[in-house]
Design a protein around this motif. Sequence first.
Motif, short mmCIF file in Angstrom:
data_model
loop_
_atom_site.label_atom_id
_atom_site.label_comp_id
_atom_site.label_asym_id
_atom_site.label_seq_id
_atom_site.Cartn_x
_atom_site.Cartn_y
_atom_site.Cartn_z
N ILE A 183 0.86 -1.18 0.00
CA ILE A 183 0.00 0.00 0.00
C ILE A 183 0.90 1.23 0.00
N GLU A 184 0.72 2.10 -0.99
CA GLU A 184 1.64 3.22 -1.17
C GLU A 184 0.91 4.50 -1.49
N LYS A 185 1.61 5.61 -1.29
CA LYS A 185 1.07 6.95 -1.53
C LYS A 185 2.09 7.74 -2.33
N LEU A 186 1.62 8.43 -3.34
CA LEU A 186 2.49 9.30 -4.12
C LEU A 186 2.45 10.69 -3.50
N THR A 187 3.60 11.20 -3.06
CA THR A 187 3.65 12.50 -2.41
C THR A 187 3.58 13.62 -3.45
N ALA A 188 3.41 14.85 -2.94
CA ALA A 188 3.24 16.01 -3.84
C ALA A 188 4.45 16.21 -4.74
N ASP A 189 5.65 15.83 -4.26
CA ASP A 189 6.86 16.01 -5.07
C ASP A 189 7.19 14.79 -5.90
N GLY A 190 6.23 13.85 -6.00
CA GLY A 190 6.40 12.70 -6.88
C GLY A 190 7.11 11.51 -6.26
N LYS A 191 7.40 11.56 -4.96
CA LYS A 191 8.05 10.44 -4.30
C LYS A 191 7.02 9.40 -3.87
N GLU A 192 7.46 8.16 -3.85
CA GLU A 192 6.59 7.07 -3.46
C GLU A 192 6.82 6.75 -1.98
N MET A 193 5.75 6.74 -1.19
CA MET A 193 5.86 6.40 0.23
C MET A 193 5.06 5.14 0.51
N THR A 194 5.70 4.14 1.09
CA THR A 194 5.05 2.87 1.40
C THR A 194 4.49 2.93 2.81
N LEU A 195 3.22 2.56 2.96
CA LEU A 195 2.56 2.60 4.26
C LEU A 195 2.35 1.22 4.86
N ARG A 196 2.10 0.22 4.03
CA ARG A 196 1.82 -1.14 4.54
C ARG A 196 2.36 -2.16 3.56
N MET A 197 2.67 -3.33 4.09
CA MET A 197 2.90 -4.51 3.27
C MET A 197 1.93 -5.57 3.75
N CYS A 198 1.03 -5.97 2.88
CA CYS A 198 -0.09 -6.83 3.28
C CYS A 198 0.06 -8.23 2.71
N LYS A 199 -0.31 -9.19 3.53
CA LYS A 199 -0.21 -10.59 3.13
C LYS A 199 -1.51 -11.31 3.47
N ALA A 200 -1.47 -12.65 3.52
CA ALA A 200 -2.68 -13.45 3.71
C ALA A 200 -3.48 -12.99 4.92
#
Length: 237
Positions: free
Chosen positions: A56-73
């Motif tokens: 689960i990720e979010k693209l910041t205003a300056d175009g950077k990718e920020m990861t919030l979660r890693m989800c599994k089963a």
Amino acid sequence: MNVPVRSSDKDLLSDDLHHLLQQLSTRKKIWKDTYLFQEGMEAEELYLIQSGLVQIEKLTADGKEMTLRMCKANDIVGELTLFSEEAKYMLSAKVLSDGEVFVINKNKLEKELVENGALTFEFMKWMSTHLRKIQSKIRDLLLNGKKGALYSTLIRLANSYGIQRVDGILINIVLTNQELANFCAAARESVNRMLGELRKLGVISIEPSGKIVIHELDFLKNEIDCENCPIDICNID
């Protein structure tokens, strides 16, 4: 991949609620480097992961990718749109490894929850725990800066994917330095430097496979004034 040390989210959901989610869903195969949904899309579905890994990720205003979660089963994704009018996904869900999900129609789930107060209460409890996870990650980033965010990420990875060994805790998942940087909203070069410092101090080592071994977990905790939150809160999922 070995089973993580923490309990799964299925253990946090009642059997009745877990059964309802499966009952309302259809199965779908997922493939690496595709997306379950992307930021800005109409939010019409939730997903209960059966196998594979989803970021689960979010693209910041300056175009950077920020990861919030890693989800599994047994993790649920897309859940923050529930009971929201004309909802759009605020985050993106990228598939990191092939697997399968249950696709749950948002409107059908809302209808079932409205008609069953007990299950609604159960889902609210699960949501409360999920929001506490997010708040704790934001707290670590805001209060402790980039270094604290990296240390917190390593602790969370150890709680989610850690295997206890004689010499420390093996994080049984391979992440590139760029992927670690995405968890910290930091540049890859900064993470390279901070990991190098930790290796010199003997706090961590990196195996030929690329997996990290934490030798001094207490060092990381002390550096960020760790509050020793329960593992169900302090994890990477």
